[in-house]
Design a protein around this motif. Structure first.
Motif, short mmCIF file in Angstrom:
data_model
loop_
_atom_site.label_atom_id
_atom_site.label_comp_id
_atom_site.label_asym_id
_atom_site.label_seq_id
_atom_site.Cartn_x
_atom_site.Cartn_y
_atom_site.Cartn_z
N ASP A 69 0.37 -59.65 60.43
CA ASP A 69 0.71 -58.89 59.22
C ASP A 69 0.27 -57.44 59.34
O ASP A 69 0.99 -56.53 58.91
N LEU A 73 2.89 -54.30 59.23
CA LEU A 73 2.75 -53.21 58.26
C LEU A 73 2.59 -51.87 58.97
O LEU A 73 3.13 -50.84 58.53
N ALA A 76 5.89 -50.79 60.10
CA ALA A 76 6.71 -50.40 58.95
C ALA A 76 6.38 -48.99 58.47
O ALA A 76 7.25 -48.27 57.97
N ILE A 77 5.13 -48.59 58.62
CA ILE A 77 4.69 -47.28 58.15
C ILE A 77 4.92 -46.18 59.18
O ILE A 77 5.35 -45.07 58.85
N VAL A 82 10.50 -45.40 56.97
CA VAL A 82 9.63 -46.42 56.39
C VAL A 82 10.43 -47.70 56.17
O VAL A 82 11.50 -47.67 55.56
N ARG A 84 10.75 -50.41 54.16
CA ARG A 84 10.32 -50.93 52.85
C ARG A 84 10.49 -52.43 52.75
O ARG A 84 9.70 -53.13 52.12
N ILE A 87 7.53 -54.19 54.29
CA ILE A 87 6.34 -54.04 53.43
C ILE A 87 6.41 -55.03 52.27
O ILE A 87 5.45 -55.75 51.98
N LEU A 91 3.83 -58.32 51.55
CA LEU A 91 2.94 -58.29 50.39
C LEU A 91 3.34 -59.25 49.28
O LEU A 91 2.47 -59.68 48.50
N ARG A 99 -3.86 -60.87 50.77
CA ARG A 99 -3.59 -59.43 50.80
C ARG A 99 -4.88 -58.63 50.96
O ARG A 99 -4.90 -57.60 51.64
N LEU A 118 0.00 -46.69 52.56
CA LEU A 118 1.24 -47.10 51.89
C LEU A 118 1.62 -46.13 50.78
O LEU A 118 2.80 -45.86 50.57
N GLU A 127 5.95 -47.72 44.91
CA GLU A 127 4.57 -47.35 45.20
C GLU A 127 3.63 -47.99 44.18
O GLU A 127 2.57 -48.54 44.54
N VAL A 130 3.20 -51.72 44.90
CA VAL A 130 2.38 -51.95 46.09
C VAL A 130 0.91 -51.70 45.78
O VAL A 130 0.03 -52.47 46.20
#
Length: 368
Positions: A69, A73, A76-77, A82, A84, A87, A91, A99, A118, A127, A130
């Motif tokens: 995970d 992530l 993904a960043i 990005v 999304r 992400i 999550l 988490r 994030l 945002e 998240v």
């Protein structure tokens, strides 16, 4: 077994056949008796959870790998654009405890704060979702309560929601987080930001003094409470309403409500509307709704949030996240029963933008 799972939870187009298989492996398929307990309105929440274990849409992910995970992530960043979807997928398919483990591991492996990373990568409502997903539940509740108390007109709505629907341990953790994060007791903010009956009600709820459930039915006390409420219709009797509605356990109060209606010929809420006004009336009506049927109370709040010209994303986020591991399945069932349309379809129709995928994932599935 898979077909039974679809009938109860609905079909999830986001997760497809793999999600249905995962539900089966996690023993989410109910017996006929359990199915009836979920879909038939019933007041004592403990009866549901005793038979079911959890009525949340989100459970501990059995194939959890914190390293995988974290890597997903990070990609993904830091990748081109990005991701999304990745992400949201991570999550909204991990429990809050998982988490927290992901955030801790991310910090250890990258020397970066996952939440800040994030936030830098995302914007808008996504945002916000998240951020809420990565916060401990108590801190999220504390933040929402603080905002409600400082925002004129929200204390009787969000204040009652948080203070009246959390378990005693959750409430204590929320109040502790409130003091830690804002350097002031929540009770002090309640005193400075509210007044009158609303203040008395919120302070009583914050004390967490509600009696615990007892299998012994006290008919004499129920009759005494009914008589006390009938007599508390004149001036300076607000304290009687606050004391009874904040101290007695919900199962007892449901009996009081029923007896009150038999004695007077109308529901207790009718008297509340005539006896109280403004924020006190709204708070007491909300509390009565919580007591009668907590799942239906939240279904109404979600429906209201979706009926506004611009959906109330803050309310949608707060409710879907806070109830996703508790009773969102029963909230979905009440929503469909009350409004004739599933919560999933209602979200699909009303919500726009990047946060749509996240809210649908928390709702989890269509109710067929």
């Amino acid at each position: 077994m898979r077909q039974q799972s679809r009938e109860f939870l609905g079909w999830d187009p986001l997760c497809g056949e793999g999600w249905g298989a995962l539900l089966a492996t996690q023993e989410l398929v109910p017996t006929r008796a359990q199915h009836q307990a979920v879909t038939t309105p019933a007041h004592p929440q403990h009866l549901w959870t005793a038979a079911w274990g959890t009525l949340g849409t989100l459970r501990t992910f059995l194939s959890f790998s914190v390293d995988k995970d974290v890597q997903r992530l990070l990609r993904a960043i830091t990748g081109q654009g990005v991701d999304r979807t990745a992400i949201v997928d991570v999550l909204t398919n991990r429990s809050r405890e998982q988490r927290q483990l992901i955030a801790q591991a991310f910090q250890e492996r990258t020397q970066q704060d996952l939440l800040k990373s994030l936030q830098a990568a995302l914007s808008g409502h996504l945002e916000g979702i998240v951020v809420a997903l990565l916060q401990p539940a108590a801190r999220l509740d504390a933040r929402e309560l603080r905002t409600a108390l400082k925002d004129s007109g929200a204390a009787e709505d969000v204040g009652v929601e948080i203070l009246a629907t959390r378990t005693p341990p959750q409430l204590q953790e929320c109040l502790a987080a409130y003091k830690h994060d804002f350097q002031v007791e929540a009770e002090e903010d309640i005193k400075s930001e509210t007044s009158g009956t609303l203040q008395d009600l919120l302070l009583a709820l914050a004390k967490g003094g509600r009696e615990s459930y007892s299998e012994i039915i006290d008919y004499n006390l129920a009759e005494q409470d009914v008589q006390a409420l009938k007599q508390a219709e004149g001036p300076s009797t607000e304290g009687t309403w606050v004391l009874i509605l904040t101290q007695r356990n919900p199962e007892h109060l449901v009996r009081v409500f029923d007896q009150y209606q038999r004695r007077t010929g109308h529901e207790l809420e009718h008297t509340v509307r005539n006896r109280f006004h403004g924020d006190a009336q709204r708070a007491l009506l909300s509390l009565a709704s919580v007591i009668r049927n907590t799942a239906l109370y939240f279904a109404h709040k979600l429906h209201q949030a979706l009926q506004e010209t611009e959906p109330n994303y803050q309310a949608l986020m707060r409710i879907l996240i806070s109830r996703s591991e508790t009773d969102l399945l029963s909230i979905r069932a009440e929503f469909k029963r009350k409004f004739g349309k599933s919560l999933y379809s209602s979200l699909q129709d009303a919500v726009k933008g990047d946060c749509r995928l996240a809210l649908l994932a928390l709702c989890r599935a269509e109710d067929l």
